[in-house]
Enzyme design. Structure first.
Site, mmCIF file in Angstrom:
data_model
loop_
_atom_site.group_PDB
_atom_site.id
_atom_site.type_symbol
_atom_site.label_atom_id
_atom_site.label_comp_id
_atom_site.label_asym_id
_atom_site.label_seq_id
_atom_site.Cartn_x
_atom_site.Cartn_y
_atom_site.Cartn_z
ATOM 1 N N TYR A 164 49.128 34.856 39.876
ATOM 2 C CA TYR A 164 48.121 35.596 39.215
ATOM 3 C C TYR A 164 48.300 35.090 37.613
ATOM 4 C CZ TYR A 164 45.978 40.106 37.539
ATOM 5 O OH TYR A 164 45.273 41.180 36.917
ATOM 6 N N LYS A 168 45.207 33.929 35.325
ATOM 7 C CA LYS A 168 44.651 34.756 34.250
ATOM 8 C C LYS A 168 44.721 34.032 32.962
ATOM 9 C CE LYS A 168 43.153 38.384 36.236
ATOM 10 N NZ LYS A 168 41.650 38.740 36.640
HETATM 11 N N1 LIG Z 1 43.442 47.721 36.202
HETATM 12 C C1 LIG Z 1 44.333 47.000 35.182
HETATM 13 O O1 LIG Z 1 45.121 47.505 34.680
HETATM 14 C C2 LIG Z 1 44.255 45.490 35.120
HETATM 15 C C3 LIG Z 1 45.039 44.765 34.338
HETATM 16 C C4 LIG Z 1 44.626 43.286 34.014
HETATM 17 C C5 LIG Z 1 43.863 42.877 34.471
HETATM 18 N N2 LIG Z 1 43.101 43.716 35.324
HETATM 19 C C6 LIG Z 1 41.754 42.590 36.355
HETATM 20 O O2 LIG Z 1 40.706 43.564 36.048
HETATM 21 C C7 LIG Z 1 39.845 42.980 37.239
HETATM 22 C C8 LIG Z 1 39.726 44.627 37.996
HETATM 23 O O3 LIG Z 1 40.808 45.192 38.450
HETATM 24 P P1 LIG Z 1 40.964 46.586 39.288
HETATM 25 O O4 LIG Z 1 42.278 47.094 38.593
HETATM 26 O O5 LIG Z 1 39.702 47.484 38.759
HETATM 27 O O6 LIG Z 1 40.907 46.246 40.584
HETATM 28 P P2 LIG Z 1 40.276 47.063 41.910
HETATM 29 O O7 LIG Z 1 41.059 46.202 42.890
HETATM 30 O O8 LIG Z 1 40.186 48.400 41.712
HETATM 31 O O9 LIG Z 1 38.823 46.117 41.867
HETATM 32 C C9 LIG Z 1 38.676 44.874 41.804
HETATM 33 C C10 LIG Z 1 37.197 44.571 42.849
HETATM 34 O O10 LIG Z 1 36.993 43.306 42.974
HETATM 35 C C11 LIG Z 1 36.303 43.177 44.352
HETATM 36 N N3 LIG Z 1 36.672 41.783 44.602
HETATM 37 C C12 LIG Z 1 37.912 41.154 45.093
HETATM 38 N N4 LIG Z 1 37.549 39.935 45.773
HETATM 39 C C13 LIG Z 1 36.179 39.560 45.512
HETATM 40 C C14 LIG Z 1 35.450 38.435 45.677
HETATM 41 N N5 LIG Z 1 36.250 37.283 45.910
HETATM 42 N N6 LIG Z 1 34.079 38.464 45.192
HETATM 43 C C15 LIG Z 1 33.662 39.840 44.830
HETATM 44 N N7 LIG Z 1 34.439 40.829 44.543
HETATM 45 C C16 LIG Z 1 35.733 40.713 44.778
HETATM 46 C C17 LIG Z 1 37.051 44.084 45.072
HETATM 47 O O11 LIG Z 1 36.545 44.332 46.240
HETATM 48 C C18 LIG Z 1 37.322 45.232 44.347
HETATM 49 O O12 LIG Z 1 36.241 46.291 44.387
HETATM 50 C C19 LIG Z 1 40.677 42.258 38.138
HETATM 51 O O13 LIG Z 1 40.202 41.054 37.713
HETATM 52 C C20 LIG Z 1 42.189 42.424 37.726
HETATM 53 O O14 LIG Z 1 43.058 41.361 37.759
HETATM 54 C C21 LIG Z 1 43.120 44.865 35.710
#
Ligand SMILES: NC(=O)c1ccc[n+]([C@@H]2O[C@H](COP(=O)([O-])OP(=O)(O)OC[C@H]3O[C@@H](n4cnc5c(N)ncnc54)[C@H](O)[C@@H]3O)[C@@H](O)[C@H]2O)c1
Length: 312
Positions: A164, A168
């Site tokens: 990851y 990232k």
């Molecule tokens: N929540 C946090 O604090 C946080 C921190 C750093 C980075 N992120 C990044 O932010 C983004 C969203 O995270 P989140 O916490 O909302 O996660 P989440 O799991 O709630 O949402 C992610 C969504 O992406 C969809 N997804 C997964 N693989 C896919 C694909 N191949 N094609 C299309 N859709 C796909 C999933 O179905 C899901 O609905 C991610 O990239 C995550 O790595 C989140």
């Protein structure tokens, strides 16, 4: 409804849940027609379902906005192509791409299988590239575009997140280069390192003992405060506001920038990071010279067991 994105067309990947959902709703609330893409996976990227994309597209339409669901995966070139085409075929143009789809499969580096590595890379890094490449071809012709990529503080180095963090931080490098390739065509590309208490964080607390791990590091009270802050205060909508701004005409001068964002907090990184200190001599350093010189200069305060990098 606001007007920051009136007449614009946006694609948000992974928009069925969490950050992507809030971003899609936020973009639509400012007047953008939105392709709500989501594969409907579990937290670890397994399984698929059309329900999350349908639900968010339905929510936007019910609020008076324009949206359509897309159930494709960003992890294949063909899927990404169909996601981007959906914007053109249904709404006639593409102004904004938010590359948000992503997931993590956490393991210490010595336990990461090649398959897990590939799966995480394919969605986070390749998915961002596939959608960006297709979008850039269209945005170049239009002479306008906004791309917002989703990185993570994990990219700065985080125990147990080898694949990851590699993906990232790869996204940051990609962002810097896309910004330089596309700026002259009216297209900007920026990245965010968000923090929000979405389902992944909830699972870490409920099932993986995050509160207890934090309590060991910082004490019970500080751990409880931080968990509460994440679950109650750090909402996806806090991140969406920045993304909507970056997606707008108002951010025309913002290109190649990296932000961190959570509730009430937006930071911009010095980017690219400056070199902190230099040692010089006329000619080549020998390894023996460096063994003597480095501990007195560049590596004086370095330690082998590194502290966590998360700033909260
Ligand atoms: N929540 C946090 O604090 C946080 C921190 C750093 C980075 N992120 C990044 O932010 C983004 C969203 O995270 P989140 O916490 O909302 O996660 P989440 O799991 O709630 O949402 C992610 C969504 O992406 C969809 N997804 C997964 N693989 C896919 C694909 N191949 N094609 C299309 N859709 C796909 C999933 O179905 C899901 O609905 C991610 O990239 C995550 O790595 C989140």
């Amino acid at each position: 409804m606001g007007e920051l994105l009136k007449g614009r067309v946006a694609v948000v990947t992974g928009a069925g849940k969490g950050l992507g959902r809030a971003e899609a709703i936020g973009l639509a609330a400012q007047g953008a027609a939105v392709v709500v893409n989501d594969l409907g996976t579990n937290i670890d990227g397994s399984s698929t379902s059309p329900e999350p994309a349908d639900a968010v597209a339905g929510e936007i339409k019910q609020a008076g906005g324009a949206a359509m669901p897309s159930y494709e995966s960003v992890a294949t070139e063909e899927g990404a192509g169909r996601i981007i085409r959906a914007a053109i075929d249904n709404f006639g143009r593409l102004d904004v791409l938010v590359n948000n789809a992503g997931f993590t499969r956490d393991r210490m580096v010595y336990n990461v299988s090649a398959d897990e590595w590939d799966a995480v890379m394919k969605t986070n890094l390749y998915g961002t590239f596939y959608c960006t490449r297709q979008a850039c071809a269209i945005m170049k012709q239009q002479g306008y575009g906004r791309i917002i990529n989703t990185s993570s503080h994990a990219g700065l180095g985080n125990m147990g997140q080898a694949s990851y963090s590699a993906a990232k931080e790869g996204i940051i490098g990609l962002t810097r280069t896309v910004a330089r390739d596309m700026g002259r065509y009216g297209v900007t590309c920026n990245a965010i390192r968000p923090v929000a208490g979405t389902r992944g964080f909830e699972e870490l607390v409920k099932e993986k003992g995050l509160r207890e791990a934090w309590a060991r590091m910082w004490g019970e009270k500080a751990a409880a405060t931080r968990v509460k802050q994440m679950l109650e205060l750090n909402r996806p909508e806090d991140v969406a506001s920045l993304v909507v701004y970056l997606a707008s005409q108002a951010a025309d001068n913002v290109n190649g920038c990296v932000f961190e964002v959570w509730h009430g907090h937006i930071g911009i990184y010095t980017d690219p990071p400056p070199v902190a200190q230099v040692i010089r001599k006329d000619g080549r350093w020998t390894p023996e010279e460096l063994a003597g010189k480095m501990p007195e200069t560049l590596t004086r305060d370095k330690v082998r067991e590194l502290p966590p990098i998360f700033p909260f």
